[in-house]
Design an enzyme around this catalytic site. Structure first.
Site, PDB file in Angstrom:
ATOM      1  N   ASN A 171      -0.962  -5.777   4.486  1.00 45.71           N
ATOM      2  CA  ASN A 171      -1.257  -4.615   3.642  1.00 45.71           C
ATOM      3  C   ASN A 171      -0.184  -4.587   2.555  1.00 45.71           C
ATOM      4  O   ASN A 171       0.934  -4.144   2.786  1.00 45.71           O
ATOM      5  CB  ASN A 171      -1.212  -3.351   4.512  1.00 45.71           C
ATOM      6  CG  ASN A 171      -1.530  -2.098   3.723  1.00 45.71           C
ATOM      7  OD1 ASN A 171      -1.692  -2.134   2.507  1.00 45.71           O
ATOM      8  ND2 ASN A 171      -1.609  -0.983   4.428  1.00 45.71           N
ATOM      9  N   ARG A 194      -5.867  -5.744   3.678  1.00 46.76           N
ATOM     10  CA  ARG A 194      -6.353  -4.456   3.215  1.00 46.76           C
ATOM     11  C   ARG A 194      -6.549  -4.555   1.698  1.00 46.76           C
ATOM     12  O   ARG A 194      -5.606  -4.817   0.955  1.00 46.76           O
ATOM     13  CB  ARG A 194      -5.302  -3.381   3.495  1.00 46.76           C
ATOM     14  CG  ARG A 194      -5.837  -2.038   3.156  1.00 46.76           C
ATOM     15  CD  ARG A 194      -4.863  -1.125   2.511  1.00 46.76           C
ATOM     16  NE  ARG A 194      -5.436   0.205   2.479  1.00 46.76           N
ATOM     17  CZ  ARG A 194      -4.876   1.248   3.064  1.00 46.76           C
ATOM     18  NH1 ARG A 194      -3.743   1.120   3.683  1.00 46.76           N
ATOM     19  NH2 ARG A 194      -5.451   2.406   2.995  1.00 46.76           N
ATOM     20  N   HIS A 229      -9.734   5.351   1.533  1.00 46.25           N
ATOM     21  CA  HIS A 229      -9.294   5.632   2.906  1.00 46.25           C
ATOM     22  C   HIS A 229     -10.380   5.297   3.932  1.00 46.25           C
ATOM     23  O   HIS A 229     -10.380   5.825   5.049  1.00 46.25           O
ATOM     24  CB  HIS A 229      -8.878   7.117   3.093  1.00 46.25           C
ATOM     25  CG  HIS A 229      -7.567   7.464   2.458  1.00 46.25           C
ATOM     26  ND1 HIS A 229      -7.330   8.678   1.864  1.00 46.25           N
ATOM     27  CD2 HIS A 229      -6.418   6.752   2.339  1.00 46.25           C
ATOM     28  CE1 HIS A 229      -6.090   8.700   1.389  1.00 46.25           C
ATOM     29  NE2 HIS A 229      -5.517   7.544   1.663  1.00 46.25           N
ATOM     30  N   GLY A 271      -1.714  12.084   4.002  1.00 43.42           N
ATOM     31  CA  GLY A 271      -0.455  11.320   3.977  1.00 43.42           C
ATOM     32  C   GLY A 271       0.130  11.437   2.583  1.00 43.42           C
ATOM     33  O   GLY A 271      -0.012  12.480   1.950  1.00 43.42           O
ATOM     34  N   SER A 272       0.792  10.379   2.100  1.00 38.52           N
ATOM     35  CA  SER A 272       1.242  10.409   0.697  1.00 38.52           C
ATOM     36  C   SER A 272       0.019  10.467  -0.194  1.00 38.52           C
ATOM     37  O   SER A 272      -0.013  11.157  -1.200  1.00 38.52           O
ATOM     38  CB  SER A 272       2.028   9.154   0.343  1.00 38.52           C
ATOM     39  OG  SER A 272       2.941   8.856   1.325  1.00 38.52           O
ATOM     40  N   GLY A 273      -0.984   9.663   0.159  1.00 39.54           N
ATOM     41  CA  GLY A 273      -2.304   9.799  -0.440  1.00 39.54           C
ATOM     42  C   GLY A 273      -3.091  10.716   0.492  1.00 39.54           C
ATOM     43  O   GLY A 273      -2.847  10.716   1.690  1.00 39.54           O
ATOM     44  N   ARG A 308       0.160  12.505  -6.929  1.00 35.87           N
ATOM     45  CA  ARG A 308      -1.080  12.537  -7.734  1.00 35.87           C
ATOM     46  C   ARG A 308      -1.675  13.943  -7.670  1.00 35.87           C
ATOM     47  O   ARG A 308      -1.606  14.593  -6.622  1.00 35.87           O
ATOM     48  CB  ARG A 308      -2.091  11.532  -7.177  1.00 35.87           C
ATOM     49  CG  ARG A 308      -1.711  10.086  -7.419  1.00 35.87           C
ATOM     50  CD  ARG A 308      -2.601   9.130  -6.630  1.00 35.87           C
ATOM     51  NE  ARG A 308      -1.948   8.670  -5.416  1.00 35.87           N
ATOM     52  CZ  ARG A 308      -2.547   8.013  -4.435  1.00 35.87           C
ATOM     53  NH1 ARG A 308      -3.835   7.754  -4.506  1.00 35.87           N
ATOM     54  NH2 ARG A 308      -1.889   7.620  -3.376  1.00 35.87           N
ATOM     55  N   ASP A 338       7.860  14.522  -0.804  1.00 36.07           N
ATOM     56  CA  ASP A 338       7.863  14.423   0.654  1.00 36.07           C
ATOM     57  C   ASP A 338       7.612  15.804   1.269  1.00 36.07           C
ATOM     58  O   ASP A 338       8.373  16.739   1.054  1.00 36.07           O
ATOM     59  CB  ASP A 338       9.222  13.867   1.115  1.00 36.07           C
ATOM     60  CG  ASP A 338       9.176  13.449   2.574  1.00 36.07           C
ATOM     61  OD1 ASP A 338       8.841  14.299   3.431  1.00 36.07           O
ATOM     62  OD2 ASP A 338       9.461  12.274   2.860  1.00 36.07           O
ATOM     63  N   GLY A 382      -0.974  15.121   8.430  1.00 39.51           N
ATOM     64  CA  GLY A 382      -2.002  15.620   9.336  1.00 39.51           C
ATOM     65  C   GLY A 382      -1.631  15.460  10.800  1.00 39.51           C
ATOM     66  O   GLY A 382      -1.943  16.321  11.628  1.00 39.51           O
ATOM     67  N   GLU A 383      -0.930  14.363  11.122  1.00 33.53           N
ATOM     68  CA  GLU A 383      -0.573  14.110  12.525  1.00 33.53           C
ATOM     69  C   GLU A 383       0.677  14.854  12.961  1.00 33.53           C
ATOM     70  O   GLU A 383       0.859  15.128  14.146  1.00 33.53           O
ATOM     71  CB  GLU A 383      -0.318  12.597  12.731  1.00 33.53           C
ATOM     72  CG  GLU A 383      -1.571  11.761  12.627  1.00 33.53           C
ATOM     73  CD  GLU A 383      -1.272  10.262  12.501  1.00 33.53           C
ATOM     74  OE1 GLU A 383      -0.203   9.821  12.960  1.00 33.53           O
ATOM     75  OE2 GLU A 383      -2.113   9.546  11.927  1.00 33.53           O
ATOM     76  N   ASN A 384       1.556  15.156  11.994  1.00 29.18           N
ATOM     77  CA  ASN A 384       2.902  15.626  12.363  1.00 29.18           C
ATOM     78  C   ASN A 384       3.270  17.034  11.941  1.00 29.18           C
ATOM     79  O   ASN A 384       4.344  17.508  12.316  1.00 29.18           O
ATOM     80  CB  ASN A 384       3.955  14.673  11.776  1.00 29.18           C
ATOM     81  CG  ASN A 384       3.817  13.265  12.324  1.00 29.18           C
ATOM     82  OD1 ASN A 384       3.896  13.075  13.521  1.00 29.18           O
ATOM     83  ND2 ASN A 384       3.575  12.309  11.454  1.00 29.18           N
ATOM     84  N   GLU A 391      -5.151   2.058  10.614  1.00 27.25           N
ATOM     85  CA  GLU A 391      -5.947   1.223   9.699  1.00 27.25           C
ATOM     86  C   GLU A 391      -5.760  -0.262   9.992  1.00 27.25           C
ATOM     87  O   GLU A 391      -6.702  -1.048   9.877  1.00 27.25           O
ATOM     88  CB  GLU A 391      -5.522   1.533   8.251  1.00 27.25           C
ATOM     89  CG  GLU A 391      -5.937   2.924   7.824  1.00 27.25           C
ATOM     90  CD  GLU A 391      -5.035   3.521   6.758  1.00 27.25           C
ATOM     91  OE1 GLU A 391      -3.831   3.708   7.037  1.00 27.25           O
ATOM     92  OE2 GLU A 391      -5.523   3.812   5.666  1.00 27.25           O
TER      93      GLU A 391
HETATM   94  P1  ADP Z   1       1.319   6.710   3.452  1.00 30.33           P
HETATM   95  O1  ADP Z   1       0.951   5.772   4.574  1.00 30.33           O
HETATM   96  O2  ADP Z   1       0.160   7.139   2.586  1.00 30.33           O
HETATM   97  O3  ADP Z   1       2.529   6.328   2.675  1.00 30.33           O
HETATM   98  P2  ADP Z   1       1.886   8.595   5.555  1.00 30.33           P
HETATM   99  O4  ADP Z   1       0.574   8.725   6.212  1.00 30.33           O
HETATM  100  O5  ADP Z   1       2.971   7.843   6.236  1.00 30.33           O
HETATM  101  O6  ADP Z   1       1.726   8.093   4.078  1.00 30.33           O
HETATM  102  O7  ADP Z   1       2.422  10.089   5.240  1.00 30.33           O
HETATM  103  C1  ADP Z   1       3.603  10.310   4.550  1.00 30.33           C
HETATM  104  C2  ADP Z   1       3.787  11.803   4.419  1.00 30.33           C
HETATM  105  O8  ADP Z   1       3.813  12.386   5.730  1.00 30.33           O
HETATM  106  C3  ADP Z   1       5.082  12.218   3.732  1.00 30.33           C
HETATM  107  O9  ADP Z   1       4.817  13.223   2.768  1.00 30.33           O
HETATM  108  C4  ADP Z   1       5.900  12.803   4.869  1.00 30.33           C
HETATM  109  O10 ADP Z   1       6.735  13.830   4.424  1.00 30.33           O
HETATM  110  C5  ADP Z   1       4.815  13.379   5.743  1.00 30.33           C
HETATM  111  N1  ADP Z   1       5.315  13.653   7.084  1.00 30.33           N
HETATM  112  C6  ADP Z   1       5.701  12.795   8.046  1.00 30.33           C
HETATM  113  N2  ADP Z   1       6.156  13.472   9.143  1.00 30.33           N
HETATM  114  C7  ADP Z   1       6.044  14.792   8.859  1.00 30.33           C
HETATM  115  C8  ADP Z   1       6.334  16.007   9.553  1.00 30.33           C
HETATM  116  N3  ADP Z   1       6.847  16.003  10.766  1.00 30.33           N
HETATM  117  N4  ADP Z   1       6.080  17.182   8.928  1.00 30.33           N
HETATM  118  C9  ADP Z   1       5.569  17.204   7.691  1.00 30.33           C
HETATM  119  N5  ADP Z   1       5.261  16.107   6.988  1.00 30.33           N
HETATM  120  C10 ADP Z   1       5.498  14.917   7.556  1.00 30.33           C
END
Ligand code: ADP
Length: 395
Positions: free
Chosen positions: A9, A94, A182, A211-213, A242, A283, A330-332, A379
């Site tokens: 990727n 990817r 995605h 995520g970032s996206g 973005r 972030d 979304g996960e964290n 992914e």
């Molecule tokens: P990508 O793969 O698109 O670069 P990720 O899916 O890894 O992105 O997501 C990155 C984002 O997730 C960042 O903005 C980061 O701050 C956020 N993130 C990770 N852990 C946490 C958390 N515990 N609480 C809030 N945001 C989080």
């Protein structure tokens, strides 16, 4: 040792890879995964972990020592050549854009590579990087099979109306249409739901990849009906850097003010979204920890627009049975999930606070009309499986 599949990727600032051992026609075993980070930046690094999470290698480079993707590829290739005795049975890549032609993962041929190269203008910041390692392997190891897995392919099930912009036909004919992205993540989520929550998987689900996206996708019985990203990965939800959905008139206004193409492109891809709104960071963790009013505004904007888009996607899904959160935010982030779900209470969404703060699989309250779930995405596993399926003639 069995044959292996290498998953690659390649992005602008990181090169991620995984190695999966082929233990059967339908069976893969994750061996290791790593990444070169900070490409072109001040603090490049290289890190690899095995299937148990043990660190196999961890190196920091001097600023400027990994100036570009090509240097990162050399680091990855020489490490793999030392650690993996035989060349991989196949490499799965990817690829962000598969255009109109690619409705599933495919074995890369010269003809297909030329087609994918022709799509670079549709995803200028991603496609070129994604294809760079495909070209290198094609040139130096032509005997290695390569499989392209697309972020757009999963959405090719969408209705013609959903795919259109209200523009004259000639633009549609030239490829100006909603592709969606995605897709590998949503395909993973659809498959994972079918494994762990089959009842939910058969229903009307909106998955939010935050995520970032960021994007969201309406799935009915595991099939994509609509998604928030469109012609490019700029549309839809606000993201790290973005803006998400933006009145096209704003871009016209910028042009009238004398801003050039490159300046606008940089603004829209790198300086907007959470970073632009807050003036602090892209972030989400930093913004959630900040007391600044602009950080609160950015978080509120994010939650509002995500909730609004989820409500909009209910039209494509013809209702809503379940909501799924995935990817970094979304996960964290219980706080972001709660902020979004609060705005959807009128729809019958109610969270269980304890389950939400523990990032549990089911985070909705027992009496919530809509089930709300947290499902970590993967992914790379989708790419590994599809690569295996393609080389075994099963796709
Ligand atoms: P990508 O793969 O698109 O670069 P990720 O899916 O890894 O992105 O997501 C990155 C984002 O997730 C960042 O903005 C980061 O701050 C956020 N993130 C990770 N852990 C946490 C958390 N515990 N609480 C809030 N945001 C989080």
């Amino acid at each position: 040792m069995n044959d292996v599949i290498l998953v690659v990727n390649a992005g602008s600032s990181s090169l991620k890879f995984q190695v999966h051992e082929i233990t059967g026609v339908n069976d893969l075993s994750f061996m290791l995964g790593g990444q070169v980070s900070g490409i072109g930046g001040g603090r490049p690094s290289f890190r690899v972990k095995d299937g148990q999470g043990a660190v196999l290698d961890d190196r920091a480079y001097e600023p400027g020592q990994v100036p570009d993707l090509s240097a990162a590829q050399d680091i990855m290739a020489s490490w793999l050549q030392q650690r993996i005795p035989a060349p991989p049975a196949a490499v799965g890549h990817r690829i962000v854009h598969g255009g109109q032609r690619m409705t599933r993962s495919v074995l890369v041929s010269q003809d297909i590579l030329e087609y994918l190269d022709s799509l670079v203008p549709l995803a200028p910041l991603h496609q070129h990087n994604n294809l760079a390692p495909v070209h290198v392997i094609f040139e130096h190891w032509p005997e290695i099979r390569q499989v392209a897995c697309f972020d757009t392919a999963f959405h090719r099930t969408q209705d013609k109306v959903v795919e259109r912009f209200a523009l004259p036909q000639e633009f549609y004919d030239q490829g100006v249409r909603r592709y969606g992205f995605h897709g590998l993540s949503y395909q993973y989520i659809a498959g994972r739901l079918a494994e762990i929550l089959p009842e939910v998987a058969r229903g009307r689900v909106i998955a939010a990849h935050l995520g970032s996206g960021a994007s969201a996708c309406a799935l009915v019985n595991g099939v994509s009906r609509e998604t928030t990203m469109g012609f490019t990965a700029l549309d839809g939800l606000p993201m790290g850097t973005r803006p998400g959905r933006l009145d096209a008139g704003v871009v016209l206004w910028m042009l009238e003010q004398g801003m050039g193409h490159d300046e606008i492109q940089d603004l829209l891809y790198n300086r907007s979204g959470m970073k632009g709104l807050s003036g602090i960071s892209n972030d989400m963790r930093t913004l959630l920890a900040s007391e600044e009013t602009s950080a609160r505004l950015a978080v509120d904007y994010f939650n509002y627009r995500v909730a609004e888009s989820i409500a909009g996607l209910c039209v494509a899904a013809e209702g809503l049975d379940a909501l799924v959160f995935t990817a970094g935010v979304g996960e964290n982030s219980p706080e972001i999930r709660a902020g979004i779900c609060r705005r959807l209470e009128w729809l019958g969404v109610r969270l269980d606070e304890t389950a939400n703060s523990g990032n549990q699989l089911r985070i909705s309250a027992p009496d919530s009309r809509i089930g709300v779930y947290v499902v970590p995405t993967n992914e790379e596993l989708v790419i590994a499986r599809q690569t295996s399926d393609v080389i075994h003639g099963m796709l």
